[in-house]
Design a protein around this motif. Structure first.
Motif, PDB file in Angstrom:
ATOM      1  N   ASN A 254     129.047  28.846  20.293  1.00 25.47           N
ATOM      2  CA  ASN A 254     128.858  27.802  19.284  1.00 25.47           C
ATOM      3  C   ASN A 254     129.854  27.945  18.131  1.00 25.47           C
ATOM      4  OD1 ASN A 254     127.385  25.451  18.596  1.00 25.47           O
ATOM      5  ND2 ASN A 254     126.270  26.588  17.025  1.00 25.47           N
ATOM      6  N   GLY A 255     130.949  28.645  18.402  1.00 22.36           N
ATOM      7  CA  GLY A 255     131.923  28.890  17.353  1.00 22.36           C
ATOM      8  C   GLY A 255     132.907  27.751  17.167  1.00 22.36           C
TER       9      GLY A 255
ATOM     10  N   ASN B 278     126.367  27.438  10.476  1.00 25.99           N
ATOM     11  CA  ASN B 278     126.561  28.115   9.202  1.00 25.99           C
ATOM     12  C   ASN B 278     127.168  27.175   8.161  1.00 25.99           C
ATOM     13  OD1 ASN B 278     125.559  30.659   9.836  1.00 25.99           O
ATOM     14  ND2 ASN B 278     127.505  31.349  10.695  1.00 25.99           N
ATOM     15  N   PRO B 279     126.929  27.444   6.890  1.00 31.29           N
ATOM     16  CA  PRO B 279     127.502  26.589   5.844  1.00 31.29           C
ATOM     17  C   PRO B 279     129.019  26.752   5.754  1.00 31.29           C
ATOM     18  CG  PRO B 279     126.446  28.509   4.871  1.00 31.29           C
ATOM     19  CD  PRO B 279     126.092  28.522   6.333  1.00 31.29           C
ATOM     20  N   ILE B 280     129.671  25.711   5.258  1.00 30.22           N
ATOM     21  CA  ILE B 280     131.122  25.739   5.075  1.00 30.22           C
ATOM     22  C   ILE B 280     131.459  26.430   3.759  1.00 30.22           C
ATOM     23  CG2 ILE B 280     133.138  24.284   4.584  1.00 30.22           C
ATOM     24  CD1 ILE B 280     132.050  22.286   6.608  1.00 30.22           C
ATOM     25  N   LEU B 281     132.455  27.300   3.809  1.00 26.59           N
ATOM     26  CA  LEU B 281     133.010  27.966   2.627  1.00 26.59           C
ATOM     27  C   LEU B 281     134.479  27.589   2.529  1.00 26.59           C
ATOM     28  CD1 LEU B 281     132.907  30.058   0.279  1.00 26.59           C
ATOM     29  CD2 LEU B 281     133.460  31.814   1.984  1.00 26.59           C
TER      30      LEU B 281
ATOM     31  N   ALA C 269     118.036  25.408   1.019  1.00 19.46           N
ATOM     32  CA  ALA C 269     118.081  23.955   1.090  1.00 19.46           C
ATOM     33  C   ALA C 269     117.745  23.424   2.493  1.00 19.46           C
ATOM     34  CB  ALA C 269     119.460  23.449   0.675  1.00 19.46           C
ATOM     35  N   GLY C 270     117.626  24.350   3.444  1.00 21.13           N
ATOM     36  CA  GLY C 270     117.293  23.948   4.794  1.00 21.13           C
ATOM     37  C   GLY C 270     118.459  23.350   5.563  1.00 21.13           C
ATOM     38  N   ASP C 271     119.670  23.636   5.088  1.00 28.11           N
ATOM     39  CA  ASP C 271     120.857  23.030   5.713  1.00 28.11           C
ATOM     40  C   ASP C 271     121.552  23.956   6.692  1.00 28.11           C
ATOM     41  OD1 ASP C 271     120.409  20.740   4.304  1.00 28.11           O
ATOM     42  OD2 ASP C 271     121.735  21.288   2.664  1.00 28.11           O
ATOM     43  N   THR C 272     120.993  25.112   6.960  1.00 29.08           N
ATOM     44  CA  THR C 272     121.605  26.009   7.939  1.00 29.08           C
ATOM     45  C   THR C 272     120.535  26.934   8.491  1.00 29.08           C
ATOM     46  OG1 THR C 272     123.411  27.578   8.313  1.00 29.08           O
ATOM     47  CG2 THR C 272     122.215  27.819   6.273  1.00 29.08           C
ATOM     48  N   ALA C 273     120.780  27.444   9.676  1.00 31.54           N
ATOM     49  CA  ALA C 273     119.832  28.376  10.286  1.00 31.54           C
ATOM     50  C   ALA C 273     120.085  29.779   9.740  1.00 31.54           C
ATOM     51  CB  ALA C 273     119.989  28.369  11.808  1.00 31.54           C
ATOM     52  N   PRO C 274     119.082  30.482   9.215  1.00 36.99           N
ATOM     53  CA  PRO C 274     119.295  31.837   8.714  1.00 36.99           C
ATOM     54  C   PRO C 274     119.640  32.786   9.836  1.00 36.99           C
ATOM     55  CG  PRO C 274     116.951  31.324   8.766  1.00 36.99           C
ATOM     56  CD  PRO C 274     117.677  30.052   9.107  1.00 36.99           C
ATOM     57  N   ASN C 275     120.510  33.783   9.533  1.00 34.55           N
ATOM     58  CA  ASN C 275     120.864  34.795  10.537  1.00 34.55           C
ATOM     59  C   ASN C 275     119.802  35.879  10.558  1.00 34.55           C
ATOM     60  OD1 ASN C 275     123.203  33.292  10.615  1.00 34.55           O
ATOM     61  ND2 ASN C 275     124.520  35.068  10.806  1.00 34.55           N
TER      62      ASN C 275
ATOM     63  N   TYR D 271     143.366  37.738   7.826  1.00 30.21           N
ATOM     64  CA  TYR D 271     142.952  38.648   8.894  1.00 30.21           C
ATOM     65  C   TYR D 271     142.531  40.015   8.359  1.00 30.21           C
ATOM     66  CZ  TYR D 271     147.437  41.183   8.693  1.00 30.21           C
ATOM     67  OH  TYR D 271     148.516  41.944   8.285  1.00 30.21           O
ATOM     68  N   LEU D 272     142.905  40.335   7.122  1.00 32.35           N
ATOM     69  CA  LEU D 272     142.552  41.618   6.530  1.00 32.35           C
ATOM     70  C   LEU D 272     141.088  41.687   6.106  1.00 32.35           C
ATOM     71  CD1 LEU D 272     145.662  42.109   4.194  1.00 32.35           C
ATOM     72  CD2 LEU D 272     145.276  43.153   6.438  1.00 32.35           C
ATOM     73  N   PHE D 273     140.471  40.540   5.792  1.00 29.30           N
ATOM     74  CA  PHE D 273     139.144  40.575   5.177  1.00 29.30           C
ATOM     75  C   PHE D 273     138.186  39.499   5.660  1.00 29.30           C
ATOM     76  CE2 PHE D 273     142.200  38.338   2.453  1.00 29.30           C
ATOM     77  CZ  PHE D 273     141.640  37.083   2.389  1.00 29.30           C
ATOM     78  N   GLU D 274     138.688  38.446   6.312  1.00 27.75           N
ATOM     79  CA  GLU D 274     137.872  37.255   6.526  1.00 27.75           C
ATOM     80  C   GLU D 274     136.976  37.302   7.758  1.00 27.75           C
ATOM     81  OE1 GLU D 274     139.137  33.002   7.888  1.00 27.75           O
ATOM     82  OE2 GLU D 274     139.715  33.215   5.782  1.00 27.75           O
ATOM     83  N   ALA D 275     137.303  38.120   8.742  1.00 28.00           N
ATOM     84  CA  ALA D 275     136.542  38.095  10.000  1.00 28.00           C
ATOM     85  C   ALA D 275     135.035  38.255   9.789  1.00 28.00           C
ATOM     86  CB  ALA D 275     137.073  39.155  10.957  1.00 28.00           C
ATOM     87  N   PRO D 276     134.571  39.200   8.957  1.00 26.79           N
ATOM     88  CA  PRO D 276     133.111  39.296   8.765  1.00 26.79           C
ATOM     89  C   PRO D 276     132.509  38.069   8.091  1.00 26.79           C
ATOM     90  CG  PRO D 276     134.213  41.325   8.069  1.00 26.79           C
ATOM     91  CD  PRO D 276     135.290  40.298   8.273  1.00 26.79           C
ATOM     92  N   TRP D 277     133.289  37.376   7.270  1.00 25.29           N
ATOM     93  CA  TRP D 277     132.761  36.167   6.634  1.00 25.29           C
ATOM     94  C   TRP D 277     132.365  35.133   7.679  1.00 25.29           C
ATOM     95  CZ3 TRP D 277     136.855  34.719   2.310  1.00 25.29           C
ATOM     96  CH2 TRP D 277     137.016  35.815   1.436  1.00 25.29           C
ATOM     97  N   THR D 278     133.122  35.102   8.793  1.00 27.04           N
ATOM     98  CA  THR D 278     132.894  34.064   9.801  1.00 27.04           C
ATOM     99  C   THR D 278     131.596  34.271  10.579  1.00 27.04           C
ATOM    100  OG1 THR D 278     134.237  35.209  11.476  1.00 27.04           O
ATOM    101  CG2 THR D 278     135.360  33.621  10.048  1.00 27.04           C
ATOM    102  N   ASP D 279     130.924  35.410  10.387  1.00 20.05           N
ATOM    103  CA  ASP D 279     129.585  35.580  10.944  1.00 20.05           C
ATOM    104  C   ASP D 279     128.556  34.767  10.174  1.00 20.05           C
ATOM    105  OD1 ASP D 279     130.377  37.371  12.906  1.00 20.05           O
ATOM    106  OD2 ASP D 279     130.029  39.133  11.658  1.00 20.05           O
ATOM    107  N   TYR D 280     128.850  34.465   8.916  1.00 17.25           N
ATOM    108  CA  TYR D 280     127.877  33.849   8.018  1.00 17.25           C
ATOM    109  C   TYR D 280     128.291  32.487   7.468  1.00 17.25           C
ATOM    110  CZ  TYR D 280     126.138  38.624   8.092  1.00 17.25           C
ATOM    111  OH  TYR D 280     125.666  39.846   8.508  1.00 17.25           O
ATOM    112  N   PHE D 281     129.583  32.161   7.578  1.00 15.75           N
ATOM    113  CA  PHE D 281     130.113  30.913   7.063  1.00 15.75           C
ATOM    114  C   PHE D 281     131.108  30.329   8.060  1.00 15.75           C
ATOM    115  CE2 PHE D 281     129.229  33.594   3.372  1.00 15.75           C
ATOM    116  CZ  PHE D 281     128.566  32.741   2.506  1.00 15.75           C
ATOM    117  N   THR D 282     131.298  29.029   7.987  1.00 14.16           N
ATOM    118  CA  THR D 282     132.467  28.398   8.593  1.00 14.16           C
ATOM    119  C   THR D 282     133.516  28.348   7.492  1.00 14.16           C
ATOM    120  OG1 THR D 282     131.163  27.097  10.159  1.00 14.16           O
ATOM    121  CG2 THR D 282     133.384  26.308   9.642  1.00 14.16           C
TER     122      THR D 282
END
Length: 367
Positions: A41-42, A67-70, A361-367, A86-97
């Motif tokens: 679903n990525g 996931n919500p957009i950042l 706000a109910g706009d995304t599924a919690p992880n 690529y130095l820092f963003e990969a973990p963000w993509t688990d929780y945000f688009t």
């Protein structure tokens, strides 16, 4: 023994596949493959979109479309952070688009357009309008009522302006290395840098810094040559990255970016040289002090040692600010480059403090 067995097994697999362990892979390709989004679903997209009459480059990446957009608004002016994501963003993509955007006159966007056409349009007001149009595009394309916006350095000028104009479109605004009053910040940073040079007995730094006084100029002007001198010595004394005396580590990382070719890398400097002189007068006039109310939640991530955008004016403003929710977070081991300096703590605060506003706000599924 286990490592030896594993190496023998890998060698056998590669041999059977016609590969070779001796080959030296292209680091760009390796990093691109490691960072590729493969979840069912990525989303992993990169393209130019027309914003404000010019082609502007964005990437959209996340491991779960729910996931919500950042939207990340880079600094500079004209210092895109896509090359280093690529130095820092990969973990963000688990929780945000996560949406990275090379602004008008910057990086890949600079390459996509005729500079002669873009030059007359380069202004703070136009880039803020670009940010608003891009936000509308993201809301429309990905069917979202709201998004998160995070600005860094110059990007905080754009991001906070967007939060003023369209608070109803944002779950929250996050300022990283926030600029509130440019004049006050530059005066504070200059004083700290000169004091550091004097403490070190650095006569070359003292001579160059005193030669640009008064800084900023008495009429409020910030001249490119003077800010260049101030930043040169601020970097030397850790005001950009705590504990480092140069910016080489960041620029060297750009050279092996999975998102930037060698030509793209050259375009960073080309875009900066093109944009900075045109945008610096607008930047010098930035003053959010009259803004005492915000219509959306506001978060400030501040490096304790940041002398590029010193926090004194930001703290004074933040104490007066009324917002639906607000939080000021200190990063105790950072200067200005928080993403690289304390990436784990940035992630934690994004996930624990910021993201729950979308979940609530109910706009995304919690992880």
């Amino acid at each position: 023994m286990q490592r030896l067995v594993s190496m023998i097994s890998m060698a056998a697999i590669l041999a059977a596949a016609g590969g070779s362990m001796a080959a030296t892979p292209d680091p760009h390709a390796v990093l691109a493959e490691v960072g590729r989004i493969t979840s069912a679903n990525g989303i992993d997209e990169a393209r130019a979109v027309e914003i404000g009459g010019v082609q502007q480059w964005i990437t959209v990446r996340g491991r779960d479309r729910r996931n919500p957009i950042l939207l990340v608004i880079h600094g500079g002016p004209a210092s895109p952070e896509l090359a280093n994501r690529y130095l820092f963003e990969a973990p963000w993509t688990d929780y945000f688009t996560v949406v990275e955007w090379d602004q008008r006159g910057s990086g890949k966007t600079y390459e996509l357009n005729d500079p002669a056409k873009v030059a007359p349009t380069l202004s703070k007001a136009r880039i803020v309008q670009d940010a608003e149009e891009l936000t509308a595009y993201l809301r429309r394309t990905y069917h979202r009522r709201k998004i998160f916006v995070m600005g860094h350095s110059w990007g905080t000028v754009v991001g906070l302006s967007l939060a003023e104009r369209r608070p109803d479109w944002l779950y929250a605004y996050v300022g990283v290395g926030q600029i509130i009053n440019m004049q006050a910040g530059e005066k504070a940073g200059y004083a700290h840098t000169l004091a550091a040079a004097k403490k070190a007995g650095d006569q070359a730094a003292i001579q160059e810094l005193t030669a640009i006084a008064p800084y900023p100029d008495t009429d409020g002007t910030i001249e490119p040559e003077k800010i260049g001198t101030e930043r040169k010595w601020s970097i030397r004394y850790g005001g950009l990255t705590h504990g480092r005396t140069s910016f080489d580590y960041w620029e060297n990382a750009e050279r092996i970016s999975p998102d930037y070719s060698e030509q793209d890398f050259k375009a960073i400097d080309q875009g900066s040289g093109f944009s900075l002189p045109k945008l610096l007068p607008d930047l010098a006039k930035v003053d959010f002090d009259p803004m005492t109310r915000a219509g959306c939640p506001i978060f400030i991530f501040a490096g304790r040692y940041d002398e590029t955008t010193p926090s004194e004016p930001v703290q004074a403003w933040f104490q007066r600010l009324h917002a639906p929710k607000k939080r000021f977070v200190w990063f105790e081991n950072s200067a200005h480059m928080l993403y690289a300096e304390e990436p784990g703590r940035v992630l934690v605060h994004l996930v624990e403090d910021v993201r729950p506003l979308a979940v609530k706000a109910g706009d995304t599924a919690p992880n």
